[in-house]
Design a protein around this motif. Structure first.
Motif, PDB file in Angstrom:
ATOM      1  N   ASN A 196       8.959  -0.193  18.679  1.00  0.00           N
ATOM      2  CA  ASN A 196       9.227   0.657  17.274  1.00  0.00           C
ATOM      3  C   ASN A 196       7.749   2.258  18.001  1.00  0.00           C
ATOM      4  N   ASP A 197       7.545   1.984  19.723  1.00  0.00           N
ATOM      5  CA  ASP A 197       6.617   3.236  20.306  1.00  0.00           C
ATOM      6  C   ASP A 197       7.872   4.141  19.897  1.00  0.00           C
ATOM      7  N   GLY A 198       9.134   3.800  20.424  1.00  0.00           N
ATOM      8  CA  GLY A 198       9.871   5.662  20.062  1.00  0.00           C
ATOM      9  C   GLY A 198      10.450   5.952  18.851  1.00  0.00           C
ATOM     10  N   HIS A 199       9.649   5.402  17.587  1.00  0.00           N
ATOM     11  CA  HIS A 199      10.645   5.380  16.207  1.00  0.00           C
ATOM     12  C   HIS A 199       9.406   5.973  15.830  1.00  0.00           C
ATOM     13  N   LEU A 200      10.082   7.633  15.687  1.00  0.00           N
ATOM     14  CA  LEU A 200       9.282   8.734  15.000  1.00  0.00           C
ATOM     15  C   LEU A 200       9.024   8.121  13.189  1.00  0.00           C
ATOM     16  N   GLN A 201      10.067   7.988  12.940  1.00  0.00           N
ATOM     17  CA  GLN A 201       9.850   7.313  11.363  1.00  0.00           C
ATOM     18  C   GLN A 201       8.392   6.642  10.985  1.00  0.00           C
ATOM     19  N   THR A 202       8.322   5.568  12.371  1.00  0.00           N
ATOM     20  CA  THR A 202       7.437   5.232  12.029  1.00  0.00           C
ATOM     21  C   THR A 202       5.826   5.778  12.164  1.00  0.00           C
ATOM     22  N   LEU A 203       5.141   6.589  12.777  1.00  0.00           N
ATOM     23  CA  LEU A 203       4.232   7.643  12.271  1.00  0.00           C
ATOM     24  C   LEU A 203       4.085   7.862  10.623  1.00  0.00           C
ATOM     25  N   GLN A 204       4.920   7.683   9.500  1.00  0.00           N
ATOM     26  CA  GLN A 204       4.473   7.789   8.514  1.00  0.00           C
ATOM     27  C   GLN A 204       4.180   6.862   7.345  1.00  0.00           C
ATOM     28  N   GLN A 205       3.953   5.459   8.781  1.00  0.00           N
ATOM     29  CA  GLN A 205       3.270   4.315   8.149  1.00  0.00           C
ATOM     30  C   GLN A 205       1.575   4.638   7.889  1.00  0.00           C
ATOM     31  N   GLN A 206       1.607   3.583   6.939  1.00  0.00           N
ATOM     32  CA  GLN A 206      -0.681   3.805   6.689  1.00  0.00           C
ATOM     33  C   GLN A 206      -0.234   2.109   6.473  1.00  0.00           C
ATOM     34  N   HIS A 207      -1.784   1.638   6.886  1.00  0.00           N
ATOM     35  CA  HIS A 207      -2.311   0.483   6.189  1.00  0.00           C
ATOM     36  C   HIS A 207      -2.760   1.295   4.679  1.00  0.00           C
ATOM     37  N   GLY A 208      -3.018   0.138   4.085  1.00  0.00           N
ATOM     38  CA  GLY A 208      -3.506   0.359   2.151  1.00  0.00           C
ATOM     39  C   GLY A 208      -3.141  -0.938   1.707  1.00  0.00           C
ATOM     40  N   PHE A 209      -3.415  -1.184   0.197  1.00  0.00           N
ATOM     41  CA  PHE A 209      -3.120  -1.773  -0.453  1.00  0.00           C
ATOM     42  C   PHE A 209      -3.735  -0.882  -1.827  1.00  0.00           C
ATOM     43  N   ALA A 210      -3.208  -1.804  -3.059  1.00  0.00           N
ATOM     44  CA  ALA A 210      -3.460  -0.837  -4.634  1.00  0.00           C
ATOM     45  C   ALA A 210      -4.146  -2.256  -4.986  1.00  0.00           C
ATOM     46  N   TYR A 211      -5.398  -1.427  -6.573  1.00  0.00           N
ATOM     47  CA  TYR A 211      -6.466  -1.912  -7.133  1.00  0.00           C
ATOM     48  C   TYR A 211      -6.120  -1.466  -8.585  1.00  0.00           C
ATOM     49  N   GLY A 212      -6.498  -2.372  -9.664  1.00  0.00           N
ATOM     50  CA  GLY A 212      -6.525  -1.641 -11.130  1.00  0.00           C
ATOM     51  C   GLY A 212      -6.615  -2.179 -11.967  1.00  0.00           C
ATOM     52  N   TRP A 213      -7.095  -1.749 -13.157  1.00  0.00           N
ATOM     53  CA  TRP A 213      -7.084  -2.273 -14.718  1.00  0.00           C
ATOM     54  C   TRP A 213      -6.072  -2.817 -15.739  1.00  0.00           C
ATOM     55  N   LEU A 214      -5.895  -3.415 -15.731  1.00  0.00           N
ATOM     56  CA  LEU A 214      -5.219  -4.301 -17.137  1.00  0.00           C
ATOM     57  C   LEU A 214      -5.463  -3.179 -18.190  1.00  0.00           C
ATOM     58  N   HIS A 215      -5.805  -2.360 -19.113  1.00  0.00           N
ATOM     59  CA  HIS A 215      -5.844  -2.580 -20.775  1.00  0.00           C
ATOM     60  C   HIS A 215      -4.560  -3.054 -21.616  1.00  0.00           C
ATOM     61  N   GLU A 216      -5.431  -3.595 -22.948  1.00  0.00           N
ATOM     62  CA  GLU A 216      -5.350  -4.088 -23.513  1.00  0.00           C
ATOM     63  C   GLU A 216      -3.851  -2.516 -24.513  1.00  0.00           C
ATOM     64  N   GLY A 217      -2.817  -3.014 -25.028  1.00  0.00           N
ATOM     65  CA  GLY A 217      -2.539  -1.212 -25.888  1.00  0.00           C
ATOM     66  C   GLY A 217      -2.618  -1.888 -26.789  1.00  0.00           C
TER      67      GLY A 217
END
Length: 247
Positions: A196-217
């Motif tokens: 994918n060296d020549g694919h410009l759209q891959t410049l949008q790619q980023q490392h990452g993950f998500a985290y958070g909390w689950l609150h009682e409703g």
């Protein structure tokens, strides 16, 4: 915690270490892998001979299992790459069928039998995990509007597949009186690979993950999820929205 798109032996070791170190510190009770645990490049229609090397195929699955052993998922949402092995196991013949069955069984054994994770198979209906007021999916749309599309369809949603981090607030399908938030979660694979060296759209790619909390409703309300996306800045430093911690 939600990590995704590790892609077997194409995992980025540095990004994976940050995610696993954070997991050890945060100690989440719910650990979700959002799919594409393996790359299964050898099952692509245009796979090259290097992808079909036996050691390469084995390394892909063993790397995926190694990450799972470190992350210990409680839930696994099958990704578009993971389903390649299941489909090949069900529809192919001969050696391809046998290898696909072997590797698919190996991954599922680690996920289900070792770590007792609940598995959601690929699909726009069955591949949806519900957590409080959020849907968690691998991702079924692509392109710049994908996160908006996912939020319009599923409501509040966390997804992978795009290999970039993005948050969108959109009106839901219907009368437009309700809004939904979509979180695209970055990936943990190598951003720059030979093919994918020549694919410009891959410049949008980023490392990452998500985290958070689950609150009682409330009495008649579902639990509420608070979500934070984590990505490195341009200098490669990871900043966590809820604290001063920098990795």
């Amino acid at each position: 915690m939600f990590v995704t798109d590790t892609h077997g032996d194409k995992v980025d070791q540095g990004a994976a270490k940050v995610a696993l170190d954070f997991e050890a510190w945060f100690r989440p009770e719910i650990r979700i892998h959002g799919g594409d645990a393996c790359d299964f490049a050898w099952l692509r229609k245009n796979a090259g001979e290097e992808d079909k090397d036996a050691e390469t195929m084995k390394a892909d699955v063993e790397a995926a299992c190694h990450f799972m052993d470190a992350y210990r998922p409680t839930h696994f949402i099958e990704g578009s790459h993971d389903k390649r092995a299941r489909e090949a196991r069900e529809s192919s013949r001969g050696a391809v069928k046998a290898l696909a069955a072997e590797f698919h069984k190996r991954l599922r054994y680690v996920v289900e039998d070792v770590h007792h994770a609940e598995v959601f198979e690929w699909g726009k209906r069955k591949g949806v995990m519900r957590l409080g007021d959020y849907a968690l999916i691998h991702g079924y749309a692509s392109g710049l509007q994908a996160t908006r599309q996912h939020a319009q369809v599923y409501g509040n949603v966390i997804h992978g597949h795009l290999h970039r981090s993005q948050t969108e607030t959109v009106p839901r399908m219907g009368d437009g009186s309700d809004v939904a938030v979509g979180h695209a979660v970055g990936c943990l694979w190598q951003l720059d690979l030979g093919y994918n060296d020549g694919h410009l759209q891959t410049l949008q790619q980023q490392h990452g993950f998500a985290y958070g909390w689950l609150h009682e409703g409330g009495m008649h309300e579902p639990p509420i999820v608070t979500v934070y996306n984590v990505t490195p800045d341009r200098d490669g430093r990871w900043r966590f929205p809820t604290e001063e911690r920098v990795a």
